[in-house]
Design a protein around this motif. Sequence first.
Motif, short mmCIF file in Angstrom:
data_model
loop_
_atom_site.label_atom_id
_atom_site.label_comp_id
_atom_site.label_asym_id
_atom_site.label_seq_id
_atom_site.Cartn_x
_atom_site.Cartn_y
_atom_site.Cartn_z
N ALA A 95 0.83 -1.21 0.00
CA ALA A 95 0.00 0.00 0.00
C ALA A 95 0.86 1.25 0.00
N TYR A 96 1.94 1.23 0.76
CA TYR A 96 2.85 2.37 0.83
C TYR A 96 3.46 2.68 -0.53
N GLN B 56 -14.39 -3.82 5.22
CA GLN B 56 -13.35 -3.91 6.24
C GLN B 56 -12.26 -2.85 6.06
N LEU B 57 -11.96 -2.16 7.15
CA LEU B 57 -10.80 -1.27 7.16
C LEU B 57 -9.57 -2.14 7.40
N LEU B 58 -8.72 -2.26 6.39
CA LEU B 58 -7.57 -3.14 6.47
C LEU B 58 -6.34 -2.46 7.07
N GLU C 48 -3.08 15.59 3.11
CA GLU C 48 -4.13 15.07 2.25
C GLU C 48 -4.54 13.70 2.78
N PHE C 49 -5.78 13.34 2.51
CA PHE C 49 -6.33 12.06 2.95
C PHE C 49 -6.72 11.27 1.71
N TRP C 50 -6.14 10.09 1.56
CA TRP C 50 -6.40 9.24 0.41
C TRP C 50 -6.97 7.89 0.86
N ALA C 51 -7.54 7.17 -0.09
CA ALA C 51 -8.05 5.83 0.22
C ALA C 51 -7.86 4.90 -0.97
N LEU C 52 -7.51 3.67 -0.65
CA LEU C 52 -7.47 2.58 -1.63
C LEU C 52 -8.70 1.71 -1.38
N GLY D 282 -13.23 -3.89 0.98
CA GLY D 282 -12.20 -3.48 1.94
C GLY D 282 -11.59 -2.16 1.51
N MET D 283 -10.91 -1.51 2.45
CA MET D 283 -10.25 -0.26 2.11
C MET D 283 -9.03 -0.04 2.98
N ILE D 284 -8.11 0.74 2.46
CA ILE D 284 -6.95 1.20 3.21
C ILE D 284 -6.95 2.72 3.13
#
Length: 225
Positions: A110-111, A204-206, A125-129, A169-171
């Motif tokens: 993810a990083y 799910q928040l992973l 900033e706030f991002w999401a996968l 799911g999300m990160i």
Amino acid sequence: MSIKFLAEDDRPREKFLLKGKNSLSDSELLAIIMGSGSRDETAVELARKILASVDNNWNHLSLLSVKDLMKFKGVGEVKAISIATALEIGRRRMSQEIPEKPVITSSKDAYHILRNHLSDLRTEEFWALFLNQSNRVIHMAQMTQGGINQSLVDVRVLFKTALDHFSTGMIIAHNHPSGNLKPSKEDIDITKKVKEAGNALSIQLLDHLIITQRAYISFADEGLL
């Protein structure tokens, strides 16, 4: 208003919206591309005539030039170019490979995806996968852009995006321009809110990553989820 009361040229578009693209016949699809028919024929009737001339085969239709298409009464240069353009888009799509969606197996995966978007910023900033059941990334989005030391996210907007993309799911991730990797109280609180909302929606928040110019911290790796 029922579709049957609409002008016939408008019906394919309404059918598309109400029942989806798969419900449309070939002639209805072509009618939408043309937009209108002629004085004597609706767009659907004109589309049927054009398709019938090529044995109802899109590949054969793609061989017709703009001049060939303009031989049909009611097809001017604009409509002919629209038809040829749509068919060319289809040809190019078929020639392209479907890009492989990256799989997330660890916080480092993810990083590597997010660091180019977050590591060198001067404001938060706030991002999401957003991921599917196989942990493949199906969508990535910047959710908010904040100030020097704060970037809050609207949890409702976050989960609307997740639902729009059928995520399971999300990160989530945000950056700390200061270089400090320690989670703030606000970071911990928003993580808790997102996790609780995800539990209610079966999304799910992973993980939650905090990213700086040189490093990152993972809530999942640190046991903070």
